[in-house]
Motif scaffolding. Structure first.
Motif, PDB file in Angstrom:
ATOM      1  N   ILE A 341      79.677 -17.664  -2.609  1.00 33.48           N
ATOM      2  CA  ILE A 341      79.610 -16.196  -2.699  1.00 33.48           C
ATOM      3  C   ILE A 341      78.660 -15.610  -1.656  1.00 33.48           C
ATOM      4  O   ILE A 341      78.962 -14.607  -1.024  1.00 33.48           O
ATOM      5  N   PHE A 342      77.501 -16.272  -1.469  1.00 39.48           N
ATOM      6  CA  PHE A 342      76.452 -15.722  -0.602  1.00 39.48           C
ATOM      7  C   PHE A 342      76.344 -16.477   0.725  1.00 39.48           C
ATOM      8  O   PHE A 342      75.276 -16.505   1.338  1.00 39.48           O
ATOM      9  N   SER A 343      77.427 -17.080   1.173  1.00 38.29           N
ATOM     10  CA  SER A 343      77.390 -17.944   2.366  1.00 38.29           C
ATOM     11  C   SER A 343      76.879 -17.218   3.604  1.00 38.29           C
ATOM     12  O   SER A 343      75.972 -17.702   4.296  1.00 38.29           O
ATOM     13  N   ASN A 344      77.459 -16.062   3.917  1.00 32.88           N
ATOM     14  CA  ASN A 344      77.059 -15.330   5.128  1.00 32.88           C
ATOM     15  C   ASN A 344      75.605 -14.876   5.049  1.00 32.88           C
ATOM     16  O   ASN A 344      74.859 -14.972   6.038  1.00 32.88           O
ATOM     17  N   GLU A 345      75.215 -14.365   3.877  1.00 31.92           N
ATOM     18  CA  GLU A 345      73.837 -13.903   3.699  1.00 31.92           C
ATOM     19  C   GLU A 345      72.846 -15.059   3.837  1.00 31.92           C
ATOM     20  O   GLU A 345      71.778 -14.898   4.435  1.00 31.92           O
ATOM     21  N   LEU A 346      73.201 -16.227   3.294  1.00 33.37           N
ATOM     22  CA  LEU A 346      72.333 -17.404   3.406  1.00 33.37           C
ATOM     23  C   LEU A 346      72.190 -17.846   4.856  1.00 33.37           C
ATOM     24  O   LEU A 346      71.099 -18.195   5.315  1.00 33.37           O
ATOM     25  N   GLY A 347      73.307 -17.829   5.597  1.00 34.08           N
ATOM     26  CA  GLY A 347      73.274 -18.206   7.008  1.00 34.08           C
ATOM     27  C   GLY A 347      72.362 -17.301   7.822  1.00 34.08           C
ATOM     28  O   GLY A 347      71.577 -17.773   8.653  1.00 34.08           O
ATOM     29  N   LEU A 348      72.451 -15.993   7.563  1.00 35.18           N
ATOM     30  CA  LEU A 348      71.619 -15.032   8.298  1.00 35.18           C
ATOM     31  C   LEU A 348      70.157 -15.099   7.864  1.00 35.18           C
ATOM     32  O   LEU A 348      69.254 -15.025   8.689  1.00 35.18           O
ATOM     33  N   ALA A 349      69.931 -15.243   6.544  1.00 37.13           N
ATOM     34  CA  ALA A 349      68.556 -15.245   6.025  1.00 37.13           C
ATOM     35  C   ALA A 349      67.797 -16.496   6.439  1.00 37.13           C
ATOM     36  O   ALA A 349      66.602 -16.433   6.758  1.00 37.13           O
ATOM     37  N   ILE A 350      68.480 -17.653   6.440  1.00 35.01           N
ATOM     38  CA  ILE A 350      67.798 -18.923   6.725  1.00 35.01           C
ATOM     39  C   ILE A 350      67.709 -19.195   8.220  1.00 35.01           C
ATOM     40  O   ILE A 350      66.643 -19.535   8.738  1.00 35.01           O
ATOM     41  N   TYR A 351      68.826 -19.057   8.931  1.00 38.15           N
ATOM     42  CA  TYR A 351      68.874 -19.445  10.351  1.00 38.15           C
ATOM     43  C   TYR A 351      69.173 -18.268  11.306  1.00 38.15           C
ATOM     44  O   TYR A 351      69.251 -18.496  12.511  1.00 38.15           O
ATOM     45  N   ASN A 352      69.372 -17.078  10.724  1.00 40.45           N
ATOM     46  CA  ASN A 352      69.763 -15.925  11.547  1.00 40.45           C
ATOM     47  C   ASN A 352      71.002 -16.242  12.381  1.00 40.45           C
ATOM     48  O   ASN A 352      71.109 -15.919  13.556  1.00 40.45           O
ATOM     49  N   ASN A 353      71.944 -16.932  11.722  1.00 40.00           N
ATOM     50  CA  ASN A 353      73.131 -17.449  12.408  1.00 40.00           C
ATOM     51  C   ASN A 353      74.324 -17.362  11.461  1.00 40.00           C
ATOM     52  O   ASN A 353      74.355 -18.037  10.431  1.00 40.00           O
ATOM     53  N   ILE A 354      75.314 -16.545  11.796  1.00 42.49           N
ATOM     54  CA  ILE A 354      76.473 -16.350  10.923  1.00 42.49           C
ATOM     55  C   ILE A 354      77.362 -17.588  10.882  1.00 42.49           C
ATOM     56  O   ILE A 354      78.089 -17.818   9.909  1.00 42.49           O
TER      57      ILE A 354
END
Length: 514
Positions: A341-354
């Motif tokens: 569900i939160f895949s994109n948000e996790l990518g941006l929050a953790i690595y700043n990478n979509i």
């Protein structure tokens, strides 16, 4: 006698708690630190460093060669029957053997350094990182023996102190070395990371060796100078070493050929390493992190099921397995849903990478199978099926290597994703089949799968209606994940209460029979 047993039980609980809390703290701190490093050096450097570490782990296996297991078995046995001097002779012998094997492993890595750098490291780095690895191997090998000694004599807190000390040194050394070398290219980044690790390992060995010397002086065993238990050590360590070489060798080969085969699909060397670094070095560690919560109790299952097996209490094995699987399935579905569900948000929050978010979503279904396989392996080990677990791992690695070798040049990064699915699904399927065969396990599809999925879907619907929308991405993500988890747990509890009477009756019947 009762007081002695109580004292031993209390000591066991304290040591177990210390190890569990230390593991939780260290895994979390390591994850945060690795995220920081990944954001500093970029995905290509992460990829090449992951390959270097794959080589590192294999030669650590050669350097230790099962000697830590031999220490645990022999020292525990000798101290239990008040033959402490024989136990100290064994640990002295193992430390000496580990020093020799560490030097041998270091010599091997230097001997094959040109082949490794040319064939598998794409000539992006020279043999310098491998030279520093060779320096650290004897210290790692000797540390593993002393660590096993302290675990055997119920002084796990000394291992915890050493681990924390090592990690602090590693952080300081890494930050200093990266500040000096981060602009000098990938090779110097790898050298900095490896050198920091070696420095921390040497410091860690120095501390734990001092603690070991103090410990044997307190026990008045420092006058033991001779070596002993050589035959027993070889009998225990050799089979462990042999199986470890096979498993670790296949695992290392699997990691090394991935970027090479990706290049054959048409990707550039830089792109291949970058994709490999994102998936293997950035996405998979995050996906695997929640298993620390399962590992905290899965290791406790081994002695529990060993006891039930010795008593031939198969009803207890079946009953407890069902309870454990029900909990693990609920936990796995929850974590799987969060990553999906939160895949994109996790990518941006953790690595700043979509792009990392994209791989979080694709790989999230595997979480269920990975976590369940972890529990099943522990139960099978408790039922004395270690050889079956090892054979399963070797078969899984062999099949995956064959697929990677032949199909990655055709399908590229899609082939790599498919290989991960094949590996995890094959491992899970074989383990589950063995569990059904040996424990007579009956799968409760409704309780294990359907109910958690329904709770997940409803929770997802609730958070879309009551979605937090803060300005900060991280705050917004945290609040929405917390809301999802609370809804999920509440729904599971409501459903459990609906069937409370039925569960209570089952527990009463089980207790009466056992």
């Amino acid at each position: 006698m009762v007081n002695i047993l109580r004292k031993k039980s209390k000591l066991f609980f304290i040591n177990g708690t210390i190890l569990t809390l230390t593991a939780l703290l260290m895994r979390f701190a390591t994850l945060i630190f690795n995220i920081y490093i990944s954001n500093q050096i970029g995905s290509e450097a992460v990829g090449i460093f992951s390959l270097v570490m794959a080589v590192y782990f294999f030669f650590i296996t050669v350097a230790t060669s099962g000697l830590n297991i031999a220490v645990t078995v022999i020292v525990s046995e000798k101290f239990a029957i008040n033959k402490e001097k024989a136990g100290i002779k064994a640990i002295r012998t193992c430390i000496f053997f580990s020093l020799l094997l560490g030097i041998l492993a270091g010599g091997l890595i230097l001997l094959f350094s040109d082949f490794i750098t040319n064939k598998y490291l794409h000539n992006i780095v020279s043999s310098k990182p491998l030279f520093f690895i060779a320096i650290g191997l004897p210290f790692i090998a000797m540390s593993s023996c002393i660590t096993s000694y302290f675990a055997s004599v119920r002084k796990a807190y000394k291992n915890a102190i050493t681990q924390i000390f090592e990690f602090v040194i590693k952080i300081i050394a890494t930050i200093i070395l990266l500040k000096i070398n981060i602009t000098k290219g990938v090779e110097y980044i790898c050298i900095s990371l490896i050198l920091a690790d070696v420095i921390s390992e040497i410091c860690s060995f120095t501390l734990i060796f001092i603690l070991y010397i103090i410990d044997i002086k307190i026990k008045k065993l420092n006058d033991v100078r001779s070596f002993g238990q050589r035959i027993n050590i070889v009998k225990i360590a050799f089979p462990v070493a042999l199986t470890s070489y096979i498993r670790s060798g296949l695992s290392t080969l699997k990691q090394l050929i991935i970027p090479t085969q990706l290049e054959k699909s048409g990707l550039s060397c830089k792109s291949s390493l970058s994709k490999y670094g994102i998936i293997n070095g950035m996405v998979m560690p995050i996906i695997n992190f929640p298993t620390v919560l399962i590992n905290s109790y899965s290791m406790l299952l081994i002695p529990e099921f060993s006891t039930y097996l010795a008593q031939k209490n198969y009803k207890a094995i079946n009953y407890i397995s069902n309870k454990i699987f029900k909990f693990t399935c609920a936990f796995s579905v929850c974590i799987c849903s969060i990553f999906m569900i939160f895949s994109n948000e996790l990518g941006l929050a953790i690595y700043n990478n979509i792009e990392t978010g994209y791989y979080f979503k694709i790989l999230s279904p595997l979480i269920f199978f990975m976590y369940m396989d972890n529990i099943i392996d522990s139960i099978l080990k408790g039922m004395n099926k270690q050889f079956s677990v090892m054979c399963c791992n070797i078969l899984d690695l062999t099949v995956t290597i064959i697929f990677i070798y032949f199909f990655l040049p055709i399908y590229g990064i899609k082939g790599y994703i498919i290989s991960i699915f094949i590996s995890e699904l094959l491992n899970f399927s074989i383990s589950l089949f063995q569990m059904i065969k040996y424990a007579k396990l009956k799968i409760n599809f409704i309780d294990w799968i359907v109910i958690p999925i329904i709770c997940s879907i409803i929770s997802h619907f609730i958070i879309t209606v009551f979605n937090f929308n803060f300005v900060s991405l991280i705050n917004n993500l945290i609040m929405n994940i917390v809301l999802f988890i609370l809804c999920y747990i509440l729904l599971l509890m409501v459903i459990q209460l609906c069937f409370y009477r039925k569960l209570l009756q089952e527990n009463v019947i089980f207790c009466r029979k056992n």
